[in-house]
Motif scaffolding. Structure first.
Motif, PDB file in Angstrom:
ATOM      1  N   ILE A 130       0.837  -1.204   0.000  1.00  0.00           N
ATOM      2  CA  ILE A 130       0.000   0.000   0.000  1.00  0.00           C
ATOM      3  C   ILE A 130       0.861   1.240   0.000  1.00  0.00           C
ATOM      4  CG2 ILE A 130      -1.708   1.262   1.315  1.00  0.00           C
ATOM      5  CD1 ILE A 130      -2.773  -1.356   2.313  1.00  0.00           C
ATOM      6  N   SER A 131       1.914   1.318   0.837  1.00  0.00           N
ATOM      7  CA  SER A 131       2.733   2.514   0.951  1.00  0.00           C
ATOM      8  C   SER A 131       3.457   2.797  -0.344  1.00  0.00           C
ATOM      9  CB  SER A 131       3.713   2.354   2.111  1.00  0.00           C
ATOM     10  OG  SER A 131       4.519   1.218   1.865  1.00  0.00           O
ATOM     11  N   SER A 132       3.948   1.766  -1.085  1.00  0.00           N
ATOM     12  CA  SER A 132       4.687   2.003  -2.326  1.00  0.00           C
ATOM     13  C   SER A 132       3.761   2.545  -3.407  1.00  0.00           C
ATOM     14  CB  SER A 132       5.339   0.706  -2.772  1.00  0.00           C
ATOM     15  OG  SER A 132       4.358  -0.287  -3.009  1.00  0.00           O
ATOM     16  N   ARG A 133       2.538   2.036  -3.486  1.00  0.00           N
ATOM     17  CA  ARG A 133       1.602   2.558  -4.490  1.00  0.00           C
ATOM     18  C   ARG A 133       1.247   4.008  -4.209  1.00  0.00           C
ATOM     19  NH1 ARG A 133      -1.089  -2.446  -3.695  1.00  0.00           N
ATOM     20  NH2 ARG A 133      -2.701  -1.354  -2.523  1.00  0.00           N
ATOM     21  N   GLU A 134       1.028   4.330  -2.923  1.00  0.00           N
ATOM     22  CA  GLU A 134       0.689   5.704  -2.573  1.00  0.00           C
ATOM     23  C   GLU A 134       1.837   6.641  -2.891  1.00  0.00           C
ATOM     24  OE1 GLU A 134      -2.123   6.715  -1.693  1.00  0.00           O
ATOM     25  OE2 GLU A 134      -3.180   4.826  -1.333  1.00  0.00           O
ATOM     26  N   ALA A 135       3.073   6.205  -2.650  1.00  0.00           N
ATOM     27  CA  ALA A 135       4.226   7.063  -2.934  1.00  0.00           C
ATOM     28  C   ALA A 135       4.346   7.341  -4.424  1.00  0.00           C
ATOM     29  CB  ALA A 135       5.498   6.405  -2.415  1.00  0.00           C
ATOM     30  N   ILE A 136       4.099   6.333  -5.271  1.00  0.00           N
ATOM     31  CA  ILE A 136       4.160   6.531  -6.729  1.00  0.00           C
ATOM     32  C   ILE A 136       3.091   7.514  -7.179  1.00  0.00           C
ATOM     33  CG2 ILE A 136       3.817   5.360  -8.931  1.00  0.00           C
ATOM     34  CD1 ILE A 136       5.056   2.873  -7.654  1.00  0.00           C
ATOM     35  N   ALA A 137       1.864   7.381  -6.577  1.00  0.00           N
ATOM     36  CA  ALA A 137       0.786   8.308  -6.961  1.00  0.00           C
ATOM     37  C   ALA A 137       1.156   9.743  -6.603  1.00  0.00           C
ATOM     38  CB  ALA A 137      -0.515   7.902  -6.269  1.00  0.00           C
ATOM     39  N   LEU A 138       1.750   9.950  -5.414  1.00  0.00           N
ATOM     40  CA  LEU A 138       2.154  11.294  -5.024  1.00  0.00           C
ATOM     41  C   LEU A 138       3.245  11.836  -5.939  1.00  0.00           C
ATOM     42  CD1 LEU A 138       2.234  11.000  -1.133  1.00  0.00           C
ATOM     43  CD2 LEU A 138       0.620  12.285  -2.525  1.00  0.00           C
ATOM     44  N   GLN A 139       4.152  10.965  -6.351  1.00  0.00           N
ATOM     45  CA  GLN A 139       5.196  11.419  -7.279  1.00  0.00           C
ATOM     46  C   GLN A 139       4.582  11.880  -8.603  1.00  0.00           C
ATOM     47  OE1 GLN A 139       7.811   8.056  -7.464  1.00  0.00           O
ATOM     48  NE2 GLN A 139       9.126   8.818  -5.811  1.00  0.00           N
ATOM     49  N   ASP A 140       3.587  11.144  -9.097  1.00  0.00           N
ATOM     50  CA  ASP A 140       2.940  11.535 -10.357  1.00  0.00           C
ATOM     51  C   ASP A 140       2.244  12.881 -10.212  1.00  0.00           C
ATOM     52  OD1 ASP A 140       3.822   9.207 -11.439  1.00  0.00           O
ATOM     53  OD2 ASP A 140       1.935   8.113 -11.128  1.00  0.00           O
ATOM     54  N   GLN A 141       1.583  13.099  -9.055  1.00  0.00           N
ATOM     55  CA  GLN A 141       0.879  14.373  -8.877  1.00  0.00           C
ATOM     56  C   GLN A 141       1.867  15.531  -8.770  1.00  0.00           C
ATOM     57  OE1 GLN A 141      -2.098  14.290  -5.839  1.00  0.00           O
ATOM     58  NE2 GLN A 141      -2.610  12.126  -6.243  1.00  0.00           N
ATOM     59  N   ILE A 142       2.982  15.279  -8.097  1.00  0.00           N
ATOM     60  CA  ILE A 142       3.996  16.351  -7.993  1.00  0.00           C
ATOM     61  C   ILE A 142       4.580  16.654  -9.358  1.00  0.00           C
ATOM     62  CG2 ILE A 142       6.273  16.874  -7.061  1.00  0.00           C
ATOM     63  CD1 ILE A 142       5.423  15.410  -4.524  1.00  0.00           C
ATOM     64  N   ALA A 143       4.802  15.601 -10.163  1.00  0.00           N
ATOM     65  CA  ALA A 143       5.315  15.835 -11.522  1.00  0.00           C
ATOM     66  C   ALA A 143       4.344  16.672 -12.335  1.00  0.00           C
ATOM     67  CB  ALA A 143       5.589  14.505 -12.209  1.00  0.00           C
ATOM     68  N   SER A 144       3.029  16.398 -12.149  1.00  0.00           N
ATOM     69  CA  SER A 144       2.029  17.192 -12.872  1.00  0.00           C
ATOM     70  C   SER A 144       2.067  18.647 -12.433  1.00  0.00           C
ATOM     71  CB  SER A 144       0.643  16.595 -12.634  1.00  0.00           C
ATOM     72  OG  SER A 144      -0.346  17.382 -13.249  1.00  0.00           O
ATOM     73  N   LEU A 145       2.224  18.868 -11.111  1.00  0.00           N
ATOM     74  CA  LEU A 145       2.297  20.244 -10.615  1.00  0.00           C
ATOM     75  C   LEU A 145       3.546  20.952 -11.135  1.00  0.00           C
ATOM     76  CD1 LEU A 145       1.130  19.737  -6.911  1.00  0.00           C
ATOM     77  CD2 LEU A 145      -0.125  20.839  -8.756  1.00  0.00           C
ATOM     78  N   ARG A 146       4.660  20.208 -11.219  1.00  0.00           N
ATOM     79  CA  ARG A 146       5.885  20.810 -11.781  1.00  0.00           C
ATOM     80  C   ARG A 146       5.662  21.240 -13.240  1.00  0.00           C
ATOM     81  NH1 ARG A 146      10.622  20.259  -9.032  1.00  0.00           N
ATOM     82  NH2 ARG A 146      10.687  18.839  -7.236  1.00  0.00           N
ATOM     83  N   GLN A 147       4.937  20.394 -13.983  1.00  0.00           N
ATOM     84  CA  GLN A 147       4.678  20.725 -15.384  1.00  0.00           C
ATOM     85  C   GLN A 147       3.814  21.980 -15.497  1.00  0.00           C
ATOM     86  OE1 GLN A 147       2.842  17.554 -17.542  1.00  0.00           O
ATOM     87  NE2 GLN A 147       2.997  18.573 -19.526  1.00  0.00           N
ATOM     88  N   GLN A 148       2.799  22.085 -14.648  1.00  0.00           N
ATOM     89  CA  GLN A 148       1.944  23.276 -14.683  1.00  0.00           C
ATOM     90  C   GLN A 148       2.730  24.521 -14.309  1.00  0.00           C
ATOM     91  OE1 GLN A 148      -1.751  22.833 -12.563  1.00  0.00           O
ATOM     92  NE2 GLN A 148      -1.865  20.621 -13.028  1.00  0.00           N
ATOM     93  N   LEU A 149       3.636  24.406 -13.308  1.00  0.00           N
ATOM     94  CA  LEU A 149       4.443  25.543 -12.909  1.00  0.00           C
ATOM     95  C   LEU A 149       5.357  25.989 -14.053  1.00  0.00           C
ATOM     96  CD1 LEU A 149       5.459  27.521 -10.775  1.00  0.00           C
ATOM     97  CD2 LEU A 149       7.017  25.740  -9.974  1.00  0.00           C
ATOM     98  N   SER A 150       5.919  24.991 -14.767  1.00  0.00           N
ATOM     99  CA  SER A 150       6.803  25.314 -15.890  1.00  0.00           C
ATOM    100  C   SER A 150       6.044  26.044 -16.995  1.00  0.00           C
ATOM    101  CB  SER A 150       7.429  24.029 -16.427  1.00  0.00           C
ATOM    102  OG  SER A 150       8.242  24.284 -17.554  1.00  0.00           O
ATOM    103  N   GLN A 151       4.785  25.602 -17.246  1.00  0.00           N
ATOM    104  CA  GLN A 151       3.982  26.254 -18.279  1.00  0.00           C
ATOM    105  C   GLN A 151       3.680  27.693 -17.899  1.00  0.00           C
ATOM    106  OE1 GLN A 151       0.571  23.774 -18.750  1.00  0.00           O
ATOM    107  NE2 GLN A 151       1.686  22.132 -19.847  1.00  0.00           N
ATOM    108  N   VAL A 152       3.384  27.924 -16.632  1.00  0.00           N
ATOM    109  CA  VAL A 152       3.073  29.294 -16.199  1.00  0.00           C
ATOM    110  C   VAL A 152       4.292  30.173 -16.331  1.00  0.00           C
ATOM    111  CG1 VAL A 152       2.436  30.707 -14.213  1.00  0.00           C
ATOM    112  CG2 VAL A 152       1.215  28.589 -14.678  1.00  0.00           C
ATOM    113  N   GLN A 153       5.473  29.645 -15.919  1.00  0.00           N
ATOM    114  CA  GLN A 153       6.689  30.455 -15.982  1.00  0.00           C
ATOM    115  C   GLN A 153       7.130  30.724 -17.414  1.00  0.00           C
ATOM    116  OE1 GLN A 153       9.354  28.167 -13.598  1.00  0.00           O
ATOM    117  NE2 GLN A 153       8.669  29.119 -11.647  1.00  0.00           N
ATOM    118  N   ASN A 154       6.935  29.764 -18.315  1.00  0.00           N
ATOM    119  CA  ASN A 154       7.317  29.946 -19.714  1.00  0.00           C
ATOM    120  C   ASN A 154       6.386  30.902 -20.447  1.00  0.00           C
ATOM    121  OD1 ASN A 154       9.458  28.211 -19.429  1.00  0.00           O
ATOM    122  ND2 ASN A 154       8.282  26.398 -20.066  1.00  0.00           N
ATOM    123  N   GLY A 155       5.186  31.073 -19.910  1.00  0.00           N
ATOM    124  CA  GLY A 155       4.225  31.953 -20.592  1.00  0.00           C
ATOM    125  C   GLY A 155       4.553  33.412 -20.422  1.00  0.00           C
ATOM    126  N   GLY A 156       5.416  33.815 -19.518  1.00  0.00           N
ATOM    127  CA  GLY A 156       5.742  35.220 -19.329  1.00  0.00           C
ATOM    128  C   GLY A 156       6.406  35.457 -18.016  1.00  0.00           C
TER     129      GLY A 156
END
Length: 286
Positions: free
Chosen positions: A36-62
């Motif tokens: 259970i703990s390993s699956r939850e950790a992978i899910a959190l990593q995916d969500q953080i990666a998504s947030l990093r991508q959104q942050l990069s898009q905002v910063q690249n826009g201006g």
């Protein structure tokens, strides 16, 4: 729109700063067998990666512009909804992180308890093996002793009523009233003469009185009297009935037994007369 991007960058950065150190810690603390703990950790990593991508898009826009000091910025309703959603996601991820840590703590405690239990069992087994198996030997000895007890009793069982009376009276004088009772009952069954049955019944009454079973002893004394109502021991039997009734607090019945003693034996033995006077005084007989 410049302020909207700034807000997005700020909230995304906050989310990343909160969650980035959590995932490695969870991955490190999780036990090897915790699916259970390993699956939850992978899910959190995916969500953080998504947030990093959104942050990069905002910063690249201006670039981020400094806030104006002359006019208050205006925030659209869409930007406000996005901000609320991001805050809600951050709160949910933090709560999920706390729950996962709690589950990991419980699993760790369970593993420690199991290890301690196994270690104790191993230690007990080692101790038992070093001491020749522990308690089975004494238990076996106790079993053998109990098995031999009936055989010993069988060999010591009196063969005749006279033997039983001798052994019973010896037990009575030594205070072993249960053994005296056993011998008396054996003598009652095996005695053939009237005097033998009388003596056995009288011994039974004495042993019951010694065990403070006064109601049964009163009956046994009276049965002894009826077996030989004119004998010298019949006086002692009626006296025993009175004594048992006094021990029960039944003064009326005690006085009746003493009256019968006086009627049947107008001139009793001196020791019986002395005891009769004492019992009449204690029972307040008229």
């Amino acid at each position: 729109m410049v302020l909207s991007r700034s807000l997005r960058a700020v909230f995304l950065g906050t989310a990343l700063s909160v969650l980035s150190p959590v995932v490695p810690a969870l991955a490190q603390d999780a036990p090897d067998s915790g699916e259970i703990s390993s699956r939850e950790a992978i899910a959190l990593q995916d969500q953080i990666a998504s947030l990093r991508q959104q942050l990069s898009q905002v910063q690249n826009g201006g670039g981020l512009a400094a806030p104006s000091t002359t006019a208050a910025p205006q925030v659209s309703a869409a930007d406000g909804n996005l901000t609320a959603q991001l805050l809600e996601r951050v709160s949910a991820l933090e709560e999920q992180n706390r729950q996962m840590r709690g589950e990991l703590d419980q699993l760790s405690n369970s593993v420690r308890d199991n290890q301690a239990s196994v270690s104790k069992q191993i230690s007990d087994m080692q101790f038992a093996s070093q001491n020749g198996g522990g308690s089975p030997a004494p238990a076996k000895a106790a079993t053998e002793e109990k098995a031999s007890a009936p055989a010993a009793e069988a060999t010591e069982q009196p063969k005749t009523a006279l033997d039983a009376l001798k052994a019973g009276n010896a037990s009575l004088h030594s205070g072993n009233y249960t053994d005296a009772e056993s011998n008396a009952r054996f003598a009652i069954k095996t005695a053939h003469s009237v005097s033998g049955k009388m003596d056995a019944q009288f011994l039974l009454a004495q042993s019951l009185a010694g065990q403070k079973q006064y109601r049964q002893s009163a009956v046994a004394y009276y049965d002894a009297y009826t077996k030989a109502p004119k004998s010298l021991k019949a006086q002692d039997s009626l006296l025993g009935v009175a004594a048992s009734m006094l021990a029960l607090g039944d003064k009326g019945s005690a006085c009746q037994a003493l009256d019968k003693l006086k009627t049947e034996f107008p001139a009793p033995a001196p020791r019986v007369k002395t005891a009769e006077t004492t019992f009449r005084s204690r029972a307040a007989c008229h």
